[in-house]
Design an enzyme around this catalytic site. Structure first.
Site, PDB file in Angstrom:
ATOM      1  N   CYS A  38       0.834  -1.200   0.000  1.00 28.35           N
ATOM      2  CA  CYS A  38       0.000   0.000   0.000  1.00 28.35           C
ATOM      3  C   CYS A  38       0.874   1.258   0.000  1.00 28.35           C
ATOM      4  O   CYS A  38       1.890   1.339   0.701  1.00 28.35           O
ATOM      5  CB  CYS A  38      -0.919   0.013   1.217  1.00 28.35           C
ATOM      6  N   TRP A 418       3.281 -39.567 -19.979  1.00 27.76           N
ATOM      7  CA  TRP A 418       3.537 -38.200 -20.445  1.00 27.76           C
ATOM      8  C   TRP A 418       2.253 -37.381 -20.395  1.00 27.76           C
ATOM      9  O   TRP A 418       2.230 -36.247 -19.911  1.00 27.76           O
ATOM     10  CB  TRP A 418       4.078 -38.224 -21.879  1.00 27.76           C
ATOM     11  N   TYR A 422       1.437 -34.094 -18.087  1.00 29.39           N
ATOM     12  CA  TYR A 422       1.084 -32.834 -18.742  1.00 29.39           C
ATOM     13  C   TYR A 422      -0.226 -32.291 -18.174  1.00 29.39           C
ATOM     14  O   TYR A 422      -0.360 -31.088 -17.905  1.00 29.39           O
ATOM     15  CB  TYR A 422       0.958 -33.048 -20.251  1.00 29.39           C
ATOM     16  N   ASP A 438       9.549 -37.248 -21.875  1.00 31.91           N
ATOM     17  CA  ASP A 438       9.525 -36.219 -22.909  1.00 31.91           C
ATOM     18  C   ASP A 438      10.826 -36.204 -23.714  1.00 31.91           C
ATOM     19  O   ASP A 438      11.924 -36.094 -23.157  1.00 31.91           O
ATOM     20  CB  ASP A 438       9.300 -34.853 -22.257  1.00 31.91           C
TER      21      ASP A 438
END
Length: 485
Positions: A38, A418, A422, A438
């Site tokens: 602030c 995989w 994901y 991957d």
């Protein structure tokens, strides 16, 4: 959540944005609570009380600051399991879950007992779930009053209050003012769109985030142009279907992204804003993540893991994108949207259709799905996931129980590890997700096997998903990725 008062006060004096949203300060001499960033003159230490959430500050009798607006603070980004469960419950509350359901139903939704959820929620936020729900309703109403010219009746209903009388009473009781004091000055012409700001902790690698989304845009469903992301949506709320669009732009000078949507989507503002936060990973703590990743993150600080506006959509993307190029997957996904999505009228940027809901694809004919350019196995996997989501057996969002959801996905024929990882990375927002099969990761790190890749990646826990994004990004700079859609 334990807060060290001395550390909090030092962060308050420095207005350190790394702490924005991690705590709030109540000032006894004014009766107001603020974000640590602030811009008002810093209060004296003896007048400060620190809270883990706006709800805790309001329970103690403090009113929200009208200048820094605590409702704009970014959320938490911590990986602790109990914290994750509490944050999952808070996320559902933020979307209005307790407006129509019970705490017991909320506990079932996140996969724990009601007693356990009450305990960890109180430890995390310092208030009950009902207290938090009430605060979130009031803060959403405050935001709608401040940022729109919607009638007060519409504001009350959109924020989750059953009646305007109840809303007026609670607003006056909690904030000491009539709601109309915050009423945005109208220019006599009703607005056709609404715009809301969502805060984040800097830095934010906006160009890279937008680039990831642009490379994977589904024609007619999404559009990226001139630093702005737009997409269609279809949500169910209160027994009604809401169809429309959103557009998101970055306002770096204010450390926010701005979300614009048509006024017809007012009843679903809360879930839309929550989904945008998840899609853009606005609750992340880049200072902690980048420090942990070290040299890997040095070249691109503030990189986010793009999440999901709709978890089911990400699951379909992952299934379709297995072992094919991004361009090929985009073409298939576009055909799926055209064949099974809902038409969207009067949308900008060439947006024309929604991505199909799980209930639609659950009842789809496998041959019709195959006609979009996918194999029978993948069509079957999409239908199986759609049925599991539509019937409630699986929930694909960050509030879902992680282990049970991953196990359920692994049990569906046609979904490999995989794809599971994901989905965990983007739909479930699991920061430690890691697709160890991957091909790009193996090539970038020189690892011949999944086990070698896991050993190498152990140094990045619990932020392996962010490491994956850095490695994919590095690879995309040298050649188009052929694996990750």
């Amino acid at each position: 959540m334990d807060l060290d008062p001395d550390t909090c006060y030092e962060a308050l004096l420095s207005r350190d944005r790394r702490f924005d949203g991690r705590f709030f300060v109540g000032v006894r001499t004014t009766g107001i609570y603020c974000r640590p960033v602030c811009a008002v003159r810093s209060p004296m230490r003896r007048n400060c009380t620190f809270f883990a959430s706006p709800a805790a500050a309001e329970k103690a009798g403090f009113r929200p600051c009208l200048r820094c607006r605590p409702e704009l603070a970014p959320g938490h980004g911590l990986p602790d399991m109990c914290s994750r469960l509490a944050q999952a419950a808070a996320g559902l509350i933020d979307e209005g879950f307790l407006n129509t359901a019970s705490v017991a139903a909320l506990a079932r939704r996140v996969g724990v007992t009601e007693r356990h959820l009450r305990r960890i929620f109180g430890a995390e936020f310092g208030v009950s779930m009902l207290d938090l729900a009430q605060t979130q309703r009031l803060l959403l109403a405050k935001r709608l009053l401040t940022e729109t010219d919607l009638p007060v009746t519409d504001v009350a209903l959109a924020a989750g209050f059953g009646s305007v009388r109840r809303f007026n009473h609670l607003f006056l009781q909690r904030y000491g003012m009539n709601p109309r004091r915050l009423r945005k000055a109208a220019d006599g012409v009703p607005a056709q769109t609404l715009t809301f700001a969502l805060g984040y902790r800097p830095p934010l690698a906006w160009a890279e985030l937008l680039g990831f989304l642009a490379q994977r845009c589904i024609a007619g469903v999404e559009h990226v142009e001139r630093g702005r992301y737009a997409r269609t949506l279809e949500l169910q709320h209160g027994g009604h279907d809401f169809i429309g669009w959103i557009a998101v732009a970055h306002a770096p000078a204010r450390f926010v992204v701005e979300v614009t949507l048509p006024v017809t989507l007012t009843p679903v503002v809360a879930p839309i804003l929550a989904r945008v936060r998840r899609l853009l990973d606005l609750g992340a703590s880049p200072d902690l993540i980048d420090l942990h990743l070290g040299a890997l993150a040095a070249g691109q600080p503030g990189l986010r893991v793009p999440g999901a506006f709709d978890g089911f959509e990400v699951a379909v993307r992952a299934i379709v994108g297995q072992q094919i190029s991004v361009a090929h997957a985009r073409a298939v996904l576009g055909r799926i949207a055209q064949a099974f999505g809902t038409r969207v009228e009067a949308a900008p940027c060439g947006l024309a259709t929604t991505f199909p809901r799980a209930s639609v694809l659950a009842g789809a004919d496998a041959a019709a799905l195959q006609d979009t350019g996918i194999t029978r196995m993948r069509a079957g996997a999409i239908i199986a996931v759609a049925d599991a989501v539509a019937t409630g057996r699986i929930a694909l969002d960050p509030r879902a129980p992680l282990d049970a959801t991953l196990a359920a996905l692994r049990g569906i024929p046609g979904i490999g590890e995989w794809t599971v990882q994901y989905i965990a990375m983007r739909a479930l927002a699991w920061p430690n997700a890691f697709p160890d099969g991957d091909a790009v990761l193996k090539r970038r790190l020189g690892c011949a096997s999944a086990s070698a890749l896991r050993r190498h990646a152990a140094r990045w826990e619990p932020w392996r998903a962010y490491a994956v994004l850095h490695l994919w990004r590095q690879d995309e700079r040298s050649q188009p990725s052929c694996t990750a859609i």
